[in-house]
Structures are given as structure tokens and as C-alpha cells.
Design a protein around this motif. Structure first.
Motif, PDB file in Angstrom:
ATOM      1  N   UNK A   1       6.431   5.171   2.414  1.00 19.54           N
ATOM      2  CA  UNK A   1       6.335   6.282   1.460  1.00 19.54           C
ATOM      3  C   UNK A   1       7.529   7.223   1.626  1.00 19.54           C
ATOM      4  N   UNK A   2       7.812   7.586   2.879  1.00 16.32           N
ATOM      5  CA  UNK A   2       8.899   8.532   3.159  1.00 16.32           C
ATOM      6  C   UNK A   2      10.255   7.950   2.769  1.00 16.32           C
ATOM      7  N   UNK A   3      10.445   6.664   3.011  1.00 18.06           N
ATOM      8  CA  UNK A   3      11.710   6.033   2.646  1.00 18.06           C
ATOM      9  C   UNK A   3      11.909   6.053   1.137  1.00 18.06           C
ATOM     10  N   UNK A   4      10.859   5.784   0.399  1.00 14.77           N
ATOM     11  CA  UNK A   4      10.962   5.814  -1.074  1.00 14.77           C
ATOM     12  C   UNK A   4      11.329   7.196  -1.564  1.00 14.77           C
TER      13      UNK A   4
ATOM     14  N   UNK B   1       2.863   5.868  -3.160  1.00 11.82           N
ATOM     15  CA  UNK B   1       3.991   6.644  -3.684  1.00 11.82           C
ATOM     16  C   UNK B   1       3.962   6.697  -5.215  1.00 11.82           C
ATOM     17  N   UNK B   2       3.680   5.550  -5.839  1.00 11.11           N
ATOM     18  CA  UNK B   2       3.666   5.494  -7.307  1.00 11.11           C
ATOM     19  C   UNK B   2       2.541   6.358  -7.871  1.00 11.11           C
ATOM     20  N   UNK B   3       1.418   6.388  -7.187  1.00 12.76           N
ATOM     21  CA  UNK B   3       0.289   7.212  -7.620  1.00 12.76           C
ATOM     22  C   UNK B   3       0.670   8.687  -7.627  1.00 12.76           C
ATOM     23  N   UNK B   4       1.447   9.113  -6.641  1.00 10.91           N
ATOM     24  CA  UNK B   4       1.835  10.522  -6.526  1.00 10.91           C
ATOM     25  C   UNK B   4       3.016  10.890  -7.409  1.00 10.91           C
ATOM     26  N   UNK B   5       3.825   9.899  -7.845  1.00  9.93           N
ATOM     27  CA  UNK B   5       5.076  10.230  -8.525  1.00  9.93           C
ATOM     28  C   UNK B   5       5.275   9.559  -9.875  1.00  9.93           C
TER      29      UNK B   5
ATOM     30  N   UNK C   1       0.809  -1.227   0.000  1.00  9.95           N
ATOM     31  CA  UNK C   1       0.000   0.000   0.000  1.00  9.95           C
ATOM     32  C   UNK C   1       0.837   1.270   0.000  1.00  9.95           C
ATOM     33  N   UNK C   2       1.999   1.229   0.660  1.00  8.37           N
ATOM     34  CA  UNK C   2       2.895   2.387   0.663  1.00  8.37           C
ATOM     35  C   UNK C   2       3.461   2.627  -0.737  1.00  8.37           C
TER      36      UNK C   2
END
Length: 340
Positions: A329-332, A252-256, A247-248
Motif C-alpha cells: 500500500x505504502x509503495x503504491x 489501495x484502490x478502495x481508498x483512492x 490484497x494491498x
């Protein structure tokens, strides 16, 4: 030096070993400093509880910041934290705890904060010293030297006066501000050296190329993605931490995904099932390419023992980082910023 130590199939990050070692040394030296103080036990107990409280708030803050994801995947609390925001919340909670408890236990607040700052400076001395010795990083060496000098001053000449503690905190803050905005905050890259690196799976090597089919039947070749930062994530449906990080990764992929980023989720299909993979992708609404590795060739090439394992590859095809364990998310975002 590897960034983790494998005990069987269980990975232990070297940074956590450095943190534990530095904390034990700092605690021992602080106890030695306070050995003649009548309230030594109370001081050490209050500070130890403050550290535990900070860690707990930092860890549990993930549920506060991402309540929906936590409800859907409760085990995420085992793998993720609140990141920088959670750390700030933890520090605030700890400061409030120290103020309240010192008054309740009739401890002088100046003594409590002095002992806390001394403990922190001792911790950072040994922590950054270990980082410098293991990786020979100039910035870490200078930070360790600074904290060593500050520790010696506080240990030998410092008193329990609050004003000296506040001064130490201000000097430390100024030092970090200067470091962050100096050339020491980053390293220049030799383009010729990068171009000449050999293929391998260590940071600095050129990522071994591979070509696999997605669950939709399309073919993706890693080398065709040059010009993008690529996350090569090796996983399986039966792996709990893999399920926790999905889910994270989706978020992240959705936003970037509109940026120069690609996520390749390479399923170790030789130990999994294509049917389960497709069901998993549908259940978790996976929005990035899911690649099938039915013969385990990519898993073998990238020597994947523990999953999930993710290789972060820069725009030139060079491995910038290898991460074992689930990603938040933050780590990515941190990995992307370091690799772009």
C-alpha cells in the motif's frame, strides 16, 4: 542505468546492492578505526546486532500494523515491511537495545554511540556516492559530499565523547531538513522534452499503447486513460508474490479510486487460464479492472520476464517508474505521488 539486475529470472534491485556494498565498506573502515581499542569486538558485535534488530523489527512490523492481512496471507511477511512506521519502530528498538546492552556489557555508552554514528556516516557517504555515480543526481552528490566531510572529521578528529556524537546527529538532522525543503528535493520537468519522448518501456518513454478485454467483456485502451496515473500490473494466478500483493492493491484502490488513479491488472493469460483468473478475482474480491492478454502481446511488448512487474504511468502517458516484485500500500502511494 536499470534499477535492477536480472540474474536469470530473479531480479535483484540495484539499490540493495548499493546498500550491501556501502554497509560492508562502512563496517570495514569502522573496524579499522577501532583496531587498537581493547573492546573492539564487543563494540562491533553490539552495533551489528543493533542493525539486525532494526531490520527485523522493520520487517516484522507489517504483522503488527496489518494483522488481518497477515493472517489471511502469511507469505506477505516475505514481501512487505512496516514501511516508514516500521522503520521508526526499528530505530526505537535499536536505541533501547544499545542503551541496555552497553550497560550490561560495561561498555561506555558514549563510545557505543560515537562508533554507531561514525558507521552511519561512512555508510551514507558510500551509499549516496554510489547513487550519484550511477544516476548523476546532484542532490545525492551533495549528500554524499556532506557525509564524506563529516566522516573525515569523526574518523580523524572525533573522540568518543557523547557531546560530539549528539552534535553530529543534530547537524545531520538539520541538513536533511534543509534539503527536503529546498529545490534540490525535486526536479523540474521540461514539458517539450516530455512531449517528444519515444515510445518504449524505460522510465521517461511514452508507454506503448494497448487495448485488451476485461473478464467482464469490456474493452479498455491504455491511451484512453490519459489524465490519470495508471498502474499497469502484469501478473498470473500461479505467481506467489502476485497473490501476496493483490490484497494491498485492493486496499489501495478502495481508498483512492475516486482520485485520478487507475489500476490495470494485465493477466498473462497465455501462461494462465481465463477460468482461473475469474475464480481468482472472485476469491480475492478484486475491485479494479482485470485485463486478459491471451496471446501474450502486452507481456511481450513490455518485455515482462519476472512477475509481478508494474509500470507506473503519469497523466501524460509517460512511464515514470518500473517496479519488479510485489507492491505494498505504502509503495503504491509513493509511486503515485512521484507520478502525479
Amino acid at each position: 542505468m536499470e534499477n535492477y539486475l536480472s540474474i536469470g529470472s530473479f531480479p535483484v534491485k540495484m539499490v540493495w546492492l548499493a546498500i550491501l556494498g556501502a554497509a560492508l565498506i562502512a563496517y570495514g573502515l569502522l573496524g579499522l578505526k577501532l583496531r587498537k581499542e581493547p573492546d573492539k569486538k564487543d563494540l562491533l558485535d553490539v552495533l551489528s546486532n543493533g542493525v539486525v534488530l532494526c531490520w527485523f523489527v522493520w520487517k516484522i512490523s507489517y504483522a503488527v500494523l496489518h494483522p488481518i492481512l497477515t493472517v489471511k496471507q502469511p507469505f506477505n511477511l516475505l514481501y512487505f515491511s512496516g514501511g516508514e512506521t516500521g522503520l521508526v519502530l526499528g530505530i526505537i528498538a535499536t536505541l533501547l537495545y544499545l542503551l541496555r546492552t552497553s550497560g550490561k556489557c560495561e561498555l561506555d555508552r558514549g563510545r557505543v554511540f560515537y562508533a554507531g554514528i561514525l558507521g552511519l556516516t561512512l555508510f551514507f557517504t558510500f551509499y549516496y556516492g554510489a547513487q550519484y555515480i550511477s544516476a548523476s543526481l546532484l542532490a545525492d552528490g551533495l549528500i554524499s559530499l556532506f557525509f564524506a566531510l563529516l566522516s573525515i572529521y569523526l574518523y580523524t578528529l572525533g573522540s568518543f565523547e557523547l557531546r560530539k556524537t549528539v552534535l553530529s546527529m543534530l547537524v545531520t538532522a538539520l541538513f536533511f531538513s534543509a534539503l527536503t525543503n529546498s529545490p534540490l528535493g525535486g526536479k523540474k520537468e521540461d514539458a517539450k522534452a516530455v512531449a517528444a519522448v519515444a515510445s518504449g518501456i524505460k522510465p521517461g518513454n511514452r508507454a506503448p499503447d494497448f487495448e485488451l478485454q476485461t473478464i467482464e467483456g469490456d474493452t479498455i485502451k491504455l491511451s484512453d486513460l490519459r489524465g490519470k496515473v495508471v498502474f499497469v500490473n502484469l501478473w498470473a494466478t500461479w505467481c506467489p508474490p502476485c497473490r501476496a500483493e493483490m490484497p494491498e492493491m485492493v486496499r489501495y484502490y478502495k481508498d483512492h479510486s475516486s482520485k485520478d488513479i487507475e489500476v490495470l491488472a494485465v493477466n498473462l493469460t497465455d501462461s494462465d487460464s481465463e477460468k482461473e483468473v475469474k475464480k481468482f478475482a472472485q476469491d480475492f474480491n478484486l475491485n479494479f479492472p482485470i485485463l486478459l492478454d491471451p496471446e501474450g502481446k502486452v507481456g511481450d511488448t513490455y518485455k515482462t520476464v519476472t512477475i509481478p512487474t508494474t509500470f507506473i504511468i503519469d497523466k501524460k502517458g509517460i512511464i515514470k517508474q518500473k517496479h519488479i516484485g510485489p507492491m505494498s500500500y505504502e509503495m503504491m502511494e509513493d509511486f503515485y505521488q512521484a507520478a502525479k
